[in-house]
Design an enzyme around this catalytic site. Structure first.
Site, mmCIF file in Angstrom:
data_model
loop_
_atom_site.group_PDB
_atom_site.id
_atom_site.type_symbol
_atom_site.label_atom_id
_atom_site.label_comp_id
_atom_site.label_asym_id
_atom_site.label_seq_id
_atom_site.Cartn_x
_atom_site.Cartn_y
_atom_site.Cartn_z
ATOM 1 N N GLU A 145 -6.632 3.193 -6.013
ATOM 2 C CA GLU A 145 -7.896 3.178 -5.285
ATOM 3 C C GLU A 145 -8.757 4.294 -5.862
ATOM 4 O O GLU A 145 -8.399 5.463 -5.813
ATOM 5 C CB GLU A 145 -7.687 3.417 -3.793
ATOM 6 C CG GLU A 145 -9.008 3.386 -3.037
ATOM 7 C CD GLU A 145 -8.906 3.875 -1.602
ATOM 8 O OE1 GLU A 145 -9.758 3.472 -0.799
ATOM 9 O OE2 GLU A 145 -7.999 4.665 -1.306
ATOM 10 N N HIS A 161 -10.812 -3.651 3.666
ATOM 11 C CA HIS A 161 -10.670 -3.127 5.023
ATOM 12 C C HIS A 161 -11.521 -1.893 5.282
ATOM 13 O O HIS A 161 -11.679 -1.494 6.445
ATOM 14 C CB HIS A 161 -9.203 -2.793 5.286
ATOM 15 C CG HIS A 161 -8.714 -1.658 4.441
ATOM 16 N ND1 HIS A 161 -8.543 -1.782 3.073
ATOM 17 C CD2 HIS A 161 -8.398 -0.370 4.740
ATOM 18 C CE1 HIS A 161 -8.128 -0.627 2.586
ATOM 19 N NE2 HIS A 161 -8.033 0.242 3.562
ATOM 20 N N ASP A 162 -12.051 -1.273 4.238
ATOM 21 C CA ASP A 162 -12.895 -0.084 4.393
ATOM 22 C C ASP A 162 -14.378 -0.406 4.307
ATOM 23 O O ASP A 162 -15.211 0.504 4.301
ATOM 24 C CB ASP A 162 -12.551 0.953 3.316
ATOM 25 C CG ASP A 162 -11.301 1.743 3.652
ATOM 26 O OD1 ASP A 162 -10.972 1.856 4.843
ATOM 27 O OD2 ASP A 162 -10.639 2.237 2.714
ATOM 28 N N ASP A 199 0.848 -1.180 0.000
ATOM 29 C CA ASP A 199 0.000 0.000 0.000
ATOM 30 C C ASP A 199 0.895 1.246 0.000
ATOM 31 O O ASP A 199 1.809 1.347 0.822
ATOM 32 C CB ASP A 199 -0.871 0.009 1.257
ATOM 33 C CG ASP A 199 -2.332 0.261 0.949
ATOM 34 O OD1 ASP A 199 -2.605 1.107 0.091
ATOM 35 O OD2 ASP A 199 -3.200 -0.373 1.572
ATOM 36 N N ASP A 204 -3.174 4.417 -2.505
ATOM 37 C CA ASP A 204 -4.299 4.766 -1.647
ATOM 38 C C ASP A 204 -4.781 6.193 -1.902
ATOM 39 O O ASP A 204 -3.976 7.132 -1.929
ATOM 40 C CB ASP A 204 -3.875 4.633 -0.177
ATOM 41 C CG ASP A 204 -4.984 5.023 0.776
ATOM 42 O OD1 ASP A 204 -5.950 4.260 0.900
ATOM 43 O OD2 ASP A 204 -4.889 6.114 1.375
#
Length: 582
Positions: free
Chosen positions: A284, A350-351, A128, A230
């Protein structure tokens, strides 16, 4: 941030020319065939995966101890959430040193051992890269706020207070949703689209960009295999900061995403870093339109390999969702990328809250079947599949009932805002029980021992009580478990490239409860049918499917296709993969 898929086939050869003996067909020399298109990416949330030292926080040695488990899943790459030094305001997405490992997670030697262990098992590592913002404890920001004449001042966005309050910008994580934070040291405001401890970096500054490229070269030089960028669609800003129309925050991505010289920055990044290493890249977010998404990922743009869009995951709502809407969204994205470009396919990360609790049914009677059905969807669609750790067990939402159970900065700050403004706290607690990011961040459920085998200390966040029945150890022993079904799916996808590159055609479009489609190419034809409801449901199938072979089903018993009317009746949350004659 939203969703989609992709790509059509070059019919230059057929699978019959390839070996299919349980190993993935090798087609690297074929036009348009890339390892990152054929990979199944497994997302590991380090803080919650496995704790090796009893401090209640997952770490790199814990991941290393479970590499054989990851290998057994049949995945090809691991996407690791941030492991850099961080004060953890946003669980590592606030980086204080991009070239160091968070102390809770271990050392650089541990990282090197993890990378070596993955590569020895034929698994690639995706890191990431969090460079829309840093931590306010990063040395860059400390220097930037120290003086208006600091050489680091322009590494961030500042607005001098003598010019008045800056035009309103919406913050996703701030209690007041105000993205400008006053700093008395230099009598100025700094910009933070997320938490106040996550000041946004100024990508207009070429020195800042070179710092980022240096960080990327550092990790690429270590041998990692890719970067996930990200929040990168937000990095470019109009630094004149014009007034936005009232209420813009309701559609803030329209004003934040894909602004300014974003594509110039990406093309520079590609030239200086990505093109020089054998790494994949994924953004992302995919912008505000298909044109935005294509500009990110089309090969002739020389920017990124794929985008990670969010329209699909946003389909799920606390009040439920329409399968017809879901089919329309996924089919529309697939059509837009059928000829050119590449995207990812996912329903969780994860979000997001847990997959089975959002898109399936986590009631005991339906959890296993719906978890398998959703895995069938992700692993038979076009695009690179991303799978979040624990969903292969059918892990559910946490079941938290009070605010003290939550740890997420976004959840907690919104609670503070609601309580301070006299809002409906009861309604908010109900909402976050369904949607809070902490639902997916509870520790991995390894077995039925204390703390689910995750730690012998006190876990950093509470573990759902259902770990005693939903855990990896129990599912290893059950051939019909969600875990072992997932392994069958990864094997099926790797042995049949039509599930990667083949054409996607929606079947029985108007069916409100069944999602069905064809995947065709590489000399193969598959029909996938899935019942997204808790009752029996019928589906009309193509007439030439009546002699189809069942290659995978999430039920032991599979109802036959009725030849008279080319129809099939599915049980609740039943999923069947048929192989048709070419």
């Amino acid at each position: 941030m939203k969703q989609r898929f992709l790509f059509r086939l070059s019919f230059l050869f057929v699978l019959s020319a390839l070996k299919s003996n349980g190993q993935q067909a090798t087609v690297e020399n074929a036009p348009d065939h890339k390892w990152w298109k054929e990979a199944i990416v497994y997302q590991v949330y380090p803080r919650s995966f496995k704790d090796s030292d009893g401090d209640g926080v997952g770490d790199l040695k814990g991941i290393i101890s479970k590499l054989d488990y990851i290998k057994s899943l049949g995945v090809d790459a691991v996407w690791l959430n941030p492991i850099y030094s961080s004060p953890n305001d946003d669980n590592g997405y606030d980086v204080s040193d991009y070239r160091a490992i968070m102390k809770e997670f271990g050392t650089m030697e541990d990282f090197d051992a993890l990378l070596k262990g993955l590569h020895e098992r034929g698994i690639r590592l995706i890191m990431d890269l969090v460079v829309n913002h840093s931590s306010d404890e990063h040395e860059w920001f400390k220097q930037s706020r120290s003086s208006r004449t600091s050489p680091y001042r322009d590494y961030y966005h500042w607005w001098n207070a003598e010019n008045g309050k800056p035009p309103y910008r919406y913050s996703l994580f701030d209690v007041a949703h105000d993205a400008w934070r006053y700093d008395s040291l230099t009598n100025a405001y700094y910009l933070h689209y997320f938490s106040r401890k996550q000041p946004d970096l100024n990508w207009e500054n070429p020195k800042l960009r070179q710092e980022v490229y240096g960080i990327m070269k550092f990790w690429a030089g270590k041998g990692i295999d890719g970067f996930r960028l990200d929040a990168f669609q937000f990095v470019a800003k109009d630094t004149t900061f014009p007034e936005f129309p009232k209420g813009f925050e309701k559609n803030f991505t329209h004003y934040y995403a894909m602004q300014g010289n974003l594509h110039g920055y990406l093309q520079e990044m590609n030239k200086e870093v990505l093109s020089k290493y054998n790494v994949m890249s994924v953004a992302e977010g995919a912008g505000n339109s298909f044109t935005d998404a294509h500009n990110l990922v089309d090969e002739d743009r020389h920017e990124l390999n794929m985008a990670y869009a969010f329209e699909g995951v946003d389909v799920a709502k606390p009040e439920g969702y329409s399968l017809l809407h879901m089919k329309e969204v996924f089919s529309r994205w697939d059509s837009a990328f059928a000829q050119k470009g590449w995207l990812s396919i996912f329903l969780a990360n994860h979000d997001q809250a847990r997959l089975v609790s959002r898109f399936g049914n986590d009631a005991p009677a339906f959890r296993e079947a719906s978890a398998k059905m959703l895995a069938t969807f992700v692993l038979t669609m076009r695009g690179t599949p991303y799978w979040y750790n624990g969903d292969e067990l059918g892990m559910t939402n946490a079941g938290f009932t009070k605010i003290d159970d939550y740890k997420d900065v976004q959840t907690l700050n919104e609670y503070r805002r609601i309580t301070s403004t006299g809002g409906d706290v009861t309604a908010y607690l109900k909402q976050i029980a369904f949607s809070s990011r902490d639902n997916s961040r509870t520790p991995f459920q390894w077995d039925n021992t204390a703390n689910s085998g995750f730690t012998y200390g006190k876990p950093w966040i509470n573990i759902p009580s259902n770990y005693k029945t939903i855990n990896a150890a129990a599912q290893e022993k059950d051939p019909a478990s969600v875990l072992n079904y997932f392994r069958k799916l990864t094997k099926l996808r790797k042995e049949n490239l039509s599930l990667v590159y083949g054409k996607y055609t929606l079947v029985d479009k108007a069916n409100p409860t069944v999602y069905a489609y064809l995947r065709e190419g590489e000399g193969q034809r598959f029909l996938i049918v899935m019942n997204f409801s808790a009752g029996n449901a019928g589906v009309a199938v193509p007439g030439n499917a009546t002699n189809a072979e069942v290659v995978l089903s999430n039920y032991r018993e599979v109802a036959a296709i009725e030849k008279k009317n080319s129809s099939l009746t599915l049980k609740p949350y039943q999923a069947v993969v048929f192989k048709l004659k070419p």
